[in-house]
Design a protein around this motif. Structure first.
Motif, short mmCIF file in Angstrom:
data_model
loop_
_atom_site.label_atom_id
_atom_site.label_comp_id
_atom_site.label_asym_id
_atom_site.label_seq_id
_atom_site.Cartn_x
_atom_site.Cartn_y
_atom_site.Cartn_z
N UNK A 28 0.85 -1.20 0.00
CA UNK A 28 0.00 0.00 0.00
C UNK A 28 0.88 1.25 0.00
N UNK A 29 1.87 1.27 0.89
CA UNK A 29 2.76 2.44 0.99
C UNK A 29 3.49 2.67 -0.33
N UNK A 149 4.28 5.34 7.06
CA UNK A 149 5.19 4.30 7.53
C UNK A 149 4.84 3.81 8.93
N UNK A 150 4.17 4.66 9.71
CA UNK A 150 3.76 4.22 11.05
C UNK A 150 2.68 3.15 10.98
N UNK A 151 2.08 3.01 9.81
CA UNK A 151 1.03 2.00 9.65
C UNK A 151 1.59 0.60 9.45
N UNK A 157 12.09 -8.15 11.01
CA UNK A 157 12.72 -9.28 11.70
C UNK A 157 13.99 -8.88 12.42
N UNK A 158 14.66 -7.83 11.97
CA UNK A 158 15.87 -7.40 12.65
C UNK A 158 15.63 -6.23 13.60
N UNK A 159 14.36 -5.99 13.92
CA UNK A 159 14.05 -4.99 14.93
C UNK A 159 13.93 -3.57 14.41
N UNK A 160 13.67 -3.41 13.08
CA UNK A 160 13.54 -2.04 12.58
C UNK A 160 12.24 -1.41 13.06
N UNK A 161 12.26 -0.14 13.40
CA UNK A 161 11.02 0.60 13.57
C UNK A 161 11.28 2.07 13.27
N UNK A 162 10.21 2.80 13.10
CA UNK A 162 10.31 4.17 12.63
C UNK A 162 10.94 5.10 13.66
#
Length: 485
Positions: A28-29, A149-151, A157-162
């Motif tokens: 979607x993004x 991107x917050x959606x 799997x490697x712990x990515x977050x915004x």
């Protein structure tokens, strides 16, 4: 942060994708981003047209005369099936081949982009929705990206977050990039740090665009970002081009592997590398393991930053609190390496709610300079308690905000020397850090002032208790008499 009205508009578009069968958030993004990019190209062209008329000059068109019908402002008014035909068969191939340099980040990551909106009616609804989103303001554009991107509900799997945009901006303000810098984010994602650094330079060092060599450096050699997710690379490349960086060096690369040969190359690292990742030793570059023998990505990335920076290069990176006080051999080794062989300048402790709603981990910003010969003397600590938003999952705006104070104090550290350990910021001498096994957690050094509460003597308190007891007995006696009466 986007206003409620804009969020609602984005949510409605998202719902159109969802009900139309596109349910993978990244897809979607990606599709959303293509259309935002197409709209942005038309707006940029319109701006250049107006500028050319005003100044009476010619300009190089992005859309040639025979391609004018591919502009957003032209096809958005067409009937659904005609719009669909033009967007899928003409606009999409056009934007994929837009960049002349086949080796550019944009060309590389758009080459395998696929238009996935299945029906003319769905495209028409999405185009109408996007057309109502104001995109002229760079901040709105950035916030829109952040909200999209917050959606992504689950961390990678490697712990990515915004990384929240205001935290990115704070780190850029702390480091003050210069027009000569060569900036890298080895875990770039959507290129938020690189975009923010570019925006900082536009705002504070606009003179760089008047010097040909610096302008060329800005557009082609200043910005470098690596990631292992091709979708994020594509979004990152488009993000940077929409922010006016013509040829960013965005590449597919496992930064921690032998594949990454970079050494002594960059002058500034801005990063929020993956936490809680655990790699096999054979997947990690040997020279990083020599510095810190570990499988933990947050420690390996610190070793990587030291390797890829030039001597005198600076780093501002986000680390989980465990990096600051972890007692394993690897944790102590990387802290000792930075403190003893380079110049550790600051530790800014952030509250755990900063990364909500997608993570509640406590983190800190670590700032250091690569010297190779030591230089750590007094390390500046700051206890950040508020960042302009509530620290719960809702992250609503609040009045409390330490960010302006952090930036002001950091750039005026001479005035910090007299501060006490009970204050929000203070210095700790390197000797004390050595004595504490290179522990860099603020709680190790912060002193809490307890207010002394004076109580009355025990005899007075007892007399009062006896008086209360007599009152209670008397009250019960009167109550019984009333009931009998």
């Amino acid at each position: 942060m986007l206003t409620g009205e804009l969020r609602n508009k984005v949510d409605k578009i998202w719902e159109t994708f969802w009900t139309g069968g596109i349910t993978n958030p990244l897809t979607v993004i990606e599709q959303f981003t293509y259309l935002l990019f197409i709209k942005g190209l038309d707006e940029a062209e319109t701006y250049r047209e107006q500028e050319a008329v005003l100044l009476g000059i010619d300009f190089e068109r992005m859309f040639p005369e025979d391609k004018q019908h591919l502009r957003w402002s032209k096809f958005k008014n067409l009937e659904a099936s005609q719009m669909y035909d033009i967007v899928s068969n003409e606009v999409f191939p056009f934007i994929k081949s837009l960049h002349g340099n086949k080796n550019s980040a944009y060309a590389k990551y758009m080459s395998d982009a696929i238009f996935m909106i299945p029906t003319p009616q769905m495209l028409s609804k999405i185009v109408d929705g996007i057309d109502n989103i104001p995109m002229k303001d760079r901040d709105t554009k950035g916030d829109l990206y952040e909200y999209l991107l917050s959606k992504i509900a689950t961390a990678g799997t490697n712990g990515q977050f915004r990384t929240p945009r205001h935290i990115i901006n704070m780190m850029v303000e702390l480091m003050k990039p210069t027009p000569e810098d060569i900036i890298v984010d080895p875990a770039a994602g959507s290129a938020g740090f690189l975009v923010a650094a570019g925006e900082y330079l536009r705002k504070h060092r606009n003179d760089l665009f008047l010097v040909q060599g610096l302008k060329e450096h800005f557009n082609n050699h200043m910005f470098h970002g690596f990631d292992m997710d091709r979708t994020m690379l594509r979004i990152g490349a488009m993000n940077m081009m929409l922010h006016g960086i013509e040829n960013p060096n965005i590449e597919y690369r496992d930064s921690l592997s032998e594949q990454n040969k970079d050494k002594d190359k960059y002058t500034l690292v801005l990063a929020n590398p993956p936490f809680k990742g655990s790699l096999d030793y054979d997947a990690v570059s040997n020279d990083l393991l020599k510095v810190v023998k570990t499988k933990k990505t947050e420690l390996l990335f610190l070793a990587l930053f030291l390797r890829i920076l030039k001597t005198g290069g600076r780093c501002a990176c986000i680390v989980p609190d465990g990096v600051l006080f972890g007692s394993s051999t690897a944790h102590k080794a990387i802290r000792k390496e930075i403190v003893e062989n380079h110049k550790l300048e600051a530790i800014i402790s952030m509250p755990s709610g900063v990364f909500k709603p997608y993570a509640g981990v406590s983190t800190a910003i670590m700032i250091f300079t690569k010297t190779g010969v030591g230089g750590t003397d007094n390390v500046w600590f700051y206890d950040m308690k508020a960042d302009d938003y509530s620290l719960d999952d809702k992250r609503n705006p609040v009045e409390e905000n330490d960010i302006p104070d952090i930036i002001e104090r950091f750039h005026n550290r001479e005035a910090e020397k007299e501060r006490k350990r009970t204050e929000q910021s203070f210095f700790v001498p390197v000797e004390e850090i050595r004595e504490n096994d290179y522990d860099l957690s603020i709680n190790k050094y912060k002193e809490i002032e307890y207010e002394e509460v004076e109580y009355e003597p025990p005899t007075v308190i007892l007399e009062r208790v006896e008086m209360l007891e007599k009152d209670i007995v008397q009250g019960l006696k009167e109550l019984k008499e009333m009931i009998r009466g």
